[in-house]
Write an enzyme that holds these catalytic residues in place. Structure first.
Site, PDB file in Angstrom:
ATOM      1  N   HIS A 121       0.853  -1.187   0.000  1.00 32.66           N
ATOM      2  CA  HIS A 121       0.000   0.000   0.000  1.00 32.66           C
ATOM      3  C   HIS A 121       0.889   1.237   0.000  1.00 32.66           C
ATOM      4  O   HIS A 121       2.106   1.136   0.167  1.00 32.66           O
ATOM      5  CB  HIS A 121      -1.029  -0.025   1.143  1.00 32.66           C
ATOM      6  CG  HIS A 121      -0.471   0.147   2.510  1.00 32.66           C
ATOM      7  ND1 HIS A 121      -1.129   0.812   3.519  1.00 32.66           N
ATOM      8  CD2 HIS A 121       0.700  -0.256   3.029  1.00 32.66           C
ATOM      9  CE1 HIS A 121      -0.390   0.797   4.591  1.00 32.66           C
ATOM     10  NE2 HIS A 121       0.709   0.157   4.334  1.00 32.66           N
ATOM     11  N   ASP A 198       6.255  -4.163   6.939  1.00 35.94           N
ATOM     12  CA  ASP A 198       5.071  -3.348   7.188  1.00 35.94           C
ATOM     13  C   ASP A 198       4.025  -4.278   7.809  1.00 35.94           C
ATOM     14  O   ASP A 198       3.405  -5.084   7.120  1.00 35.94           O
ATOM     15  CB  ASP A 198       4.582  -2.780   5.847  1.00 35.94           C
ATOM     16  CG  ASP A 198       3.245  -2.064   5.969  1.00 35.94           C
ATOM     17  OD1 ASP A 198       2.623  -2.119   7.039  1.00 35.94           O
ATOM     18  OD2 ASP A 198       2.812  -1.463   4.965  1.00 35.94           O
ATOM     19  N   GLN A 201      -1.213  -4.596   8.921  1.00 38.48           N
ATOM     20  CA  GLN A 201      -2.368  -5.503   8.880  1.00 38.48           C
ATOM     21  C   GLN A 201      -2.074  -6.828   9.580  1.00 38.48           C
ATOM     22  O   GLN A 201      -2.916  -7.725   9.561  1.00 38.48           O
ATOM     23  CB  GLN A 201      -2.780  -5.783   7.424  1.00 38.48           C
ATOM     24  CG  GLN A 201      -3.249  -4.565   6.664  1.00 38.48           C
ATOM     25  CD  GLN A 201      -4.559  -4.007   7.198  1.00 38.48           C
ATOM     26  OE1 GLN A 201      -5.286  -4.658   7.943  1.00 38.48           O
ATOM     27  NE2 GLN A 201      -4.878  -2.770   6.818  1.00 38.48           N
ATOM     28  N   LYS A 224      -5.408   0.208  14.287  1.00 40.99           N
ATOM     29  CA  LYS A 224      -5.965  -0.981  13.629  1.00 40.99           C
ATOM     30  C   LYS A 224      -6.038  -2.160  14.593  1.00 40.99           C
ATOM     31  O   LYS A 224      -6.509  -3.231  14.236  1.00 40.99           O
ATOM     32  CB  LYS A 224      -5.115  -1.362  12.416  1.00 40.99           C
ATOM     33  CG  LYS A 224      -5.186  -0.340  11.269  1.00 40.99           C
ATOM     34  CD  LYS A 224      -4.416  -0.849  10.077  1.00 40.99           C
ATOM     35  CE  LYS A 224      -4.041   0.235   9.089  1.00 40.99           C
ATOM     36  NZ  LYS A 224      -5.148   0.765   8.325  1.00 40.99           N
ATOM     37  N   CYS A 364      -5.764   2.602  -0.885  1.00 39.25           N
ATOM     38  CA  CYS A 364      -4.390   3.111  -0.789  1.00 39.25           C
ATOM     39  C   CYS A 364      -3.405   2.123  -1.397  1.00 39.25           C
ATOM     40  O   CYS A 364      -2.301   1.927  -0.886  1.00 39.25           O
ATOM     41  CB  CYS A 364      -4.004   3.425   0.650  1.00 39.25           C
ATOM     42  SG  CYS A 364      -5.059   4.664   1.382  1.00 39.25           S
TER      43      CYS A 364
END
Lengths: 409, 145
Positions: A121, A198, A201, A224, A364
């Site tokens: 993203h 990253d 998520q 998140k 994104c």
């Protein structure tokens, strides 16, 4: 599956939207907050509000204890060796930018390579694009397999001895793909590159162990994972962080200040310029307590089952395309889809009228949309508070959407 | 389902424009080209116009987007063809006022555009409806590419 009682911890879920009980299926954008987190923020501002690391008074001590206590919770949460490796930041974007601007500028030169993938993203693309432009480095993409997964053969083909940084998402926010980070890290290290993960998520949904992964940097956001917005974490190996320069200078991060020269505090504070996000960190600590009480393994299992249930039910709808790997073992708890002939925004609007919140757009991840050959998609993303009833409502809503547009077309 | 509110949004005239858009394509002899996108959702539009002596002689559009954005573009091209640039901009402002739920100048004939008045009740969709109009305003103000 987790108990439905978990929903009771989330007061926001107990409401009607557009005349229907709310079904919140947009947790990949931001999760809802349990009452434990809301109360931790309230308690801090109501009783403990004070600046950290400076006051010698009681409130200052309480605030410092809360802030540094949260750091220790994060350390345990990701199994970092030391709290010196845990830096509080505004979120994943700031954390990745810090790696790019601090480590990247010092260690990447013209002709070097930075490797990312087509599924990233924007937060894990643009900082590297900028670094490549500034240094003359080459930005390389690992291509995806047809089902939206990464093959280690292609990883091996793309990473070379010229590669200085590999930065890859742990879990895709669109495809749901769970990437083999541990194996990719080994390949990166074989070529002398550092591995940046990253985990935006991943951190909310599965147990992260930075020592097992052996990654050099890892970034995630609090909002998140049941925490407040505006707080996130950059993990970095101590030796690397010690050799990096801060990218923000000013209060809080300094040790000795002279008229023309200054020195920095030791880790982790040298990267936390200005008054830090105290309440945010305390809220994140409360979120970690909450998630750990339930258990990350149980949360992962719950979402896994829910996504499998959703994919089965959604596959029964004619004209509905699901993106990403079909094998439930290779994906996390979200389903990205398109309904033939109905634009995702129109899908999202009809669902919203039914009280169902999903995301529609490019998420994104514009390069990934291009790879999928679509301009946008709809996405239902699940978290620990979702149930099979929510999925049933979604499926019913999608059938209604289809009928509605069939009628008006 | 709250179909009443939805019916306000997806009026048949909108769906008709979405299904059978007017002036779809690229104007080969156009002297104004504007590309615009809505970065929050990915909708894109390319507007080509032939503007001579401050009159929009011809206009076409192509793009990808939701029913609201594409229907709005189709209606926009129908409405501004043959108008002076000043009239086109005035219409764009009236349309924008309609999206914001403001009181409108009754002397302006909105024709099919009135069907989009329901969008005002869906704040998240206003940008969809106004994308092509913003492109047109940019084009007639001389900011072509």
């Amino acid at each position: 599956m987790l108990s439905k009682d978990i929903r009771n911890h989330f007061p926001i879920l107990d409401q009607e939207v557009n005349g229907h009980p709310l079904v919140y299926l947009d947790s990949a954008a931001t999760s809802q907050k349990p009452v434990q987190v809301i109360e931790a923020l309230d308690r801090y501002y109501r009783f403990d509000n004070s600046n950290v690391h400076r006051g010698v008074h009681t409130l200052g001590n309480r605030a410092t204890d809360g802030y540094e206590g949260a750091r220790e919770k994060v350390r345990k949460f990701i199994n970092a060796k030391s709290t010196q490796e845990v830096i509080f930041m505004r979120g994943t974007t700031t954390a990745i930018n810090t790696v790019a601007q601090s480590y990247g500028r010092a260690n990447v030169s013209e002709g070097d390579e930075i490797v990312i993938t087509h599924m990233e993203h924007h937060s894990n693309i643009i900082p590297w694009q900028q670094l490549a432009k500034e240094t003359g480095a080459v930005l390389k993409y690992i291509d995806l397999e047809e089902d939206g997964t990464l093959s280690l053969d292609k990883v091996r083909e793309t990473i070379t001895d010229k590669t200085k940084i590999v930065s890859i998402m742990y879990v895709s926010n669109v495809l749901g793909t769970m990437n083999p980070i541990e194996e990719i890290t080994k390949i990166a290290h074989q070529h002398g590159a550092v591995m940046c993960v990253d985990a935006a998520q991943a951190a909310p949904h599965l147990k992260i162990d930075v020592q097992n992964l052996d990654c050099d940097f890892l970034a995630f956001s609090g909002h998140k994972m049941c925490g407040p917005t505006g707080i996130g974490v950059l993990y970095g190996k101590k030796d690397l962080l010690n050799n990096m320069e801060p990218i923000e200078f000013g209060g809080e991060m300094i040790d000795f200040v002279g008229l023309y020269e200054s020195t920095w505090k030791e880790l982790p504070w040298k990267f936390e310029g200005g008054t830090p996000i105290i309440a945010g960190a305390i809220g994140l600590g409360a979120a970690i307590d909450f998630l750990e009480e339930i258990g990350l393994d149980a949360i992962e299992q719950h979402e896994h089952e829910l996504a499998g249930y959703a994919m089965d039910k959604m596959s029964e709808i004619d004209g509905l395309t699901i993106y990403g790997p079909r094998d439930p073992d290779q994906r996390a708890g979200l389903v990205t889809f398109n309904l033939n002939d109905v634009h995702p925004h129109d899908v999202a609007t009809v669902l919203d009228m039914n009280g169902i919140a999903v995301r529609a757009g490019h998420h994104c991840a514009q390069p990934l949309m291009k790879w999928l050959e679509v301009s946008s998609t709809a996405r239902a993303s699940f978290y620990l508070y979702n149930t099979t009833d929510d999925v049933d409502r979604l499926v019913e809503g999608l059938r209604t959407t289809k009928e509605y547009f069939n009628d008006v077309y | 389902m709250s179909t009443n509110k939805l019916d306000q949004l997806y009026r048949s005239v909108i769906m008709e424009h979405y299904k059978h858009p007017k002036n779809k394509g690229v104007l080969e002899n156009g002297n104004v080209t504007i590309d615009m996108n809505n970065p929050t959702c990915g909708d894109v539009i390319r507007l080509t116009m032939n503007v001579e002596d401050d009159i929009v002689k011809d206009v076409k559009f192509e793009g990808e987007g939701c029913s609201i954005s594409m229907a709005s573009a189709s209606m926009m091209t129908q409405m501004i063809k043959g108008k002076t640039t000043e009239e086109a901009v005035k219409l764009a402002h009236t349309f924008s006022d309609m999206m914001l739920g403001k009181e409108l100048d009754e002397s302006i004939d909105l024709d099919d555009l009135e069907a989009l008045s329901g969008v005002a009740q869906f704040p998240a969709r206003i940008k969809c409806a106004t994308l092509s109009w913003k492109a047109m305003e940019k084009g007639v103000s001389g900011e072509s590419q």
